[in-house]
Scaffold this motif. Structure first.
Motif, PDB file in Angstrom:
ATOM      1  N   VAL A 112       0.849  -1.188   0.000  1.00 41.86           N
ATOM      2  CA  VAL A 112       0.000   0.000   0.000  1.00 41.86           C
ATOM      3  C   VAL A 112       0.884   1.237   0.000  1.00 41.86           C
ATOM      4  N   ILE A 113       0.703   2.090  -1.012  1.00 40.54           N
ATOM      5  CA  ILE A 113       1.533   3.282  -1.109  1.00 40.54           C
ATOM      6  C   ILE A 113       0.671   4.539  -1.157  1.00 40.54           C
ATOM      7  N   ALA A 114       1.285   5.655  -0.763  1.00 42.12           N
ATOM      8  CA  ALA A 114       0.690   6.982  -0.916  1.00 42.12           C
ATOM      9  C   ALA A 114       1.560   7.736  -1.915  1.00 42.12           C
ATOM     10  N   ARG A 115       0.976   8.084  -3.055  1.00 40.72           N
ATOM     11  CA  ARG A 115       1.758   8.739  -4.121  1.00 40.72           C
ATOM     12  C   ARG A 115       1.868  10.237  -3.952  1.00 40.72           C
TER      13      ARG A 115
ATOM     14  N   GLY B  56      -2.656  13.790   0.218  1.00 34.65           N
ATOM     15  CA  GLY B  56      -4.101  13.739   0.219  1.00 34.65           C
ATOM     16  C   GLY B  56      -4.731  12.782  -0.768  1.00 34.65           C
ATOM     17  N   ALA B  57      -3.926  12.178  -1.644  1.00 33.96           N
ATOM     18  CA  ALA B  57      -4.477  11.264  -2.643  1.00 33.96           C
ATOM     19  C   ALA B  57      -4.802   9.918  -2.000  1.00 33.96           C
ATOM     20  N   PRO B  58      -5.876   9.246  -2.463  1.00 30.32           N
ATOM     21  CA  PRO B  58      -6.182   7.918  -1.920  1.00 30.32           C
ATOM     22  C   PRO B  58      -5.006   6.972  -2.098  1.00 30.32           C
ATOM     23  N   VAL B  59      -4.840   6.058  -1.164  1.00 31.65           N
ATOM     24  CA  VAL B  59      -3.739   5.098  -1.246  1.00 31.65           C
ATOM     25  C   VAL B  59      -3.992   4.128  -2.396  1.00 31.65           C
ATOM     26  N   GLU B  60      -2.929   3.487  -2.842  1.00 30.62           N
ATOM     27  CA  GLU B  60      -3.000   2.555  -3.963  1.00 30.62           C
ATOM     28  C   GLU B  60      -2.302   1.255  -3.593  1.00 30.62           C
ATOM     29  N   ILE B  61      -2.731   0.172  -4.216  1.00 30.57           N
ATOM     30  CA  ILE B  61      -2.051  -1.114  -4.088  1.00 30.57           C
ATOM     31  C   ILE B  61      -1.128  -1.261  -5.289  1.00 30.57           C
ATOM     32  N   GLU B  62       0.160  -1.432  -5.035  1.00 31.15           N
ATOM     33  CA  GLU B  62       1.142  -1.518  -6.110  1.00 31.15           C
ATOM     34  C   GLU B  62       2.098  -2.692  -5.868  1.00 31.15           C
ATOM     35  N   THR B  63       2.804  -3.071  -6.918  1.00 34.98           N
ATOM     36  CA  THR B  63       3.850  -4.074  -6.794  1.00 34.98           C
ATOM     37  C   THR B  63       5.110  -3.409  -6.251  1.00 34.98           C
ATOM     38  N   ILE B  64       5.659  -3.983  -5.197  1.00 33.48           N
ATOM     39  CA  ILE B  64       6.836  -3.449  -4.510  1.00 33.48           C
ATOM     40  C   ILE B  64       8.004  -4.408  -4.724  1.00 33.48           C
TER      41      ILE B  64
END
Length: 361
Positions: A8-11, A14-22
Motif C-alpha cells: 500500500v503506497i501513498a503517491r 491527500g491522494a487515496p492510497v493505492e495497491i502496487e507491486t513493490i
C-alpha cells in the motif's frame, strides 16, 4: 534475488492510497527481510499520506507490524530465518551520546535499512517510520526486529510496534506512574486507552478518562479507567480536581496533541505533579501561558517519544503480560481488514469509529 510483493503506497499529498507491486531487495549487511503477518493502521500513516511528516513521496505505509524473519544479511548474528518478531522504529545504535550515557530509549541515531524498496519502474519508496509494513514483505534493519513468543497473535502483538507502546510507555516509562497514584488521561483513542492500561498495570488506584465521545469513554473503562469525564458536559480541570480531593491528579497524560487539551492537563495536575505529552501536535500549533504558572505549579512537564521504550526490554515484557491475561491487546483490535481496505480504515479512524483496524496478510 529481489522479490516482488504487493503493498500500500501513498503517491501524493491527500491522494487515496493505492495497491502496487513493490520490489524488496535481498537483505544487505545488517538487514533482514520480514514476511509481514499483520500490521495496524496508525494515525501516523494518515499523517504521512497527508504530507504531515515530510514530502518524500511516494510512501510505503504501515509500521505497527509483526511477522516472521525470512532472510538476513551479512553480519546479523542475533536473528535467523523463522524468528517471530515485532518491528520497531527505534533500532538503537549503542554509540550516540544518549546510548553512551546509559539511556538507549532516547537513542538519537536509530537505524533503518540502507537499501531502498522500490516500485517496478525503479522509483524509490520512503517506508513509513523506516518500516513500510503494509506489504507482504518488507526490508528493515535487523535492529528493528524484536523477537517475542511466537504464540502471541500477530494482529495483537504488532500493535506494540507504535501506538500501544507509545501509550503504555507514556504512563509507565515517561510518567513513572506507580502504585497509589492518581492519573488522568485526556483523549481516549488507541494511545490514550493504552495509557490507561499502562497506568493500571503500574498500580494507579484512580484512573480518570477524559474525552468528548461517550464511545471512547466506554472503551476506556475496559482498559482500567475508574472514572470518566465527558469534556462536552463539564469543565475538565474542575472535574479532575473534584475526583482527586480538590488537588488534581499526580500524573496527567495528554493524548490529543492540542494546545487547549495540554492546558487542561497542566492545570488538572496536583502541585509538583507530572504532565506527559504523548499526543502529536502539528507544526503550526502554539501555546501561550503565564510563565509564573510554570514556576508556581512545580513538577515535571515531559514529552514522551515512543513511550520512551526500549523495544528489546519492553516488547517481550508486554507480550508476557498479554499471555498472562494482564494486558488485553486483543481489545485494541476493532476490525481485521485486507490491504484494499486501508483507505476506508483511515476514514473510520478519522471519525473515531475504531481503536485499531489491523491489516492481516
Amino acid at each position: 534475488m529481489a522479490q516482488e510483493v504487493r503493498g500500500v503506497i501513498a503517491r501524493a499529498k491527500g491522494a487515496p492510497v493505492e495497491i502496487e507491486t513493490i520490489v524488496v531487495p535481498d537483505p544487505g549487511p545488517g538487514e533482514a527481510v520480514v514476511r509481514v503477518q499483520a500490521c495496524g493502521v496508525c494515525h501516523t500513516d494518515l499523517h504521512y499520506r497527508e504530507g504531515g511528516i515530510n514530502d518524500e513521496f511516494p510512501f510505503l505505509l504501515g509500521h505497527e507490524a509483526a511477522g516472521v524473519v525470512e532472510s538476513v544479511g551479512d553480519g546479523v548474528t542475533d536473528l535467523e530465518p523463522g524468528d517471530y518478531v515485532i518491528l520497531n522504529w527505534r533500532a538503537v545504535c549503542g554509540t550516540c551520546r544518549a546510548c553512551l550515557r546509559g539511556r538507549p530509549w532516547y537513542c538519537f541515531s536509530t537505524f533503518n535499512a540502507s537499501q531502498p524498496m522500490t516500485l517496478t519502474d525503479g522509483t524509490a519508496l520512503t517506508p513509513a517510520l523506516g518500516i513500510g509494513a503494509f506489504a507482504e514483505k518488507t526490508l528493515v534493519h535487523s535492529g528493528q526486529c524484536t523477537k517475542v513468543d511466537p504464540d502471541a497473535a500477530p494482529e495483537a502483538a504488532g500493535l506494540l510496534g507504535c501506538g500501544i507502546m507509545a501509550g503504555i510507555g507514556a504512563a509507565v516509562n515517561t510518567g513513572n506512574v506507580t502504585r497509589g497514584d492518581s492519573v488522568a488521561v485526556i483523549g481516549c483513542g488507541g494511545v490514550g486507552c493504552a495509557s490507561i492500561a499502562g497506568a493500571a498495570i503500574a498500580g494507579a488506584t484512580k484512573i480518570i478518562a477524559v474525552d468528548l465521545d461517550e464511545r471512547k469513554l466506554e472503551w476506556a473503562k475496559k482498559f482500567g479507567a475508574t472514572h470518566t469525564v465527558n469534556a462536552k458536559d463539564v469543565d475538565v480541570v474542575e472535574a479532575v480536581k473534584e475526583l482527586t480531593g480538590g488537588f488534581g491528579a499526580d500524573v496527567v497524560i495528554e493524548a490529543v496533541g492540542r494546545p487547549e487539551t495540554w492546558k487542561q492537563a497542566f492545570y488538572a495536575r496536583d502541585l509538583a505533579g507530572t504532565v506527559v505529552l504523548v499526543g502529536v501536535p502539528t507544526p503550526d500549533m502554539r501555546l501561550e501561558m503565564p510563565m509564573i504558572d510554570f514556576f508556581s505549579h512545580g513538577g515535571s512537564l515531559k514529552s514522551s517519544w515512543y513511550g520512551d521504550c526500549l523495544p528489546s526490554r519492553d516488547f517481550p515484557y508486554l507480550i508476557d503480560l498479554y499471555q498472562q491475561g494482564r494486558l488485553d491487546l486483543d481489545a485494541f483490535v476493532t476490525e481485521k481488514i485486507t490491504p484494499t481496505q486501508v483507505e476506508d480504515a483511515f476514514t473510520k479512524m478519522h471519525h473515531g469509529d475504531v481503536l485499531r483496524s489491523v491489516v492481516v496478510f
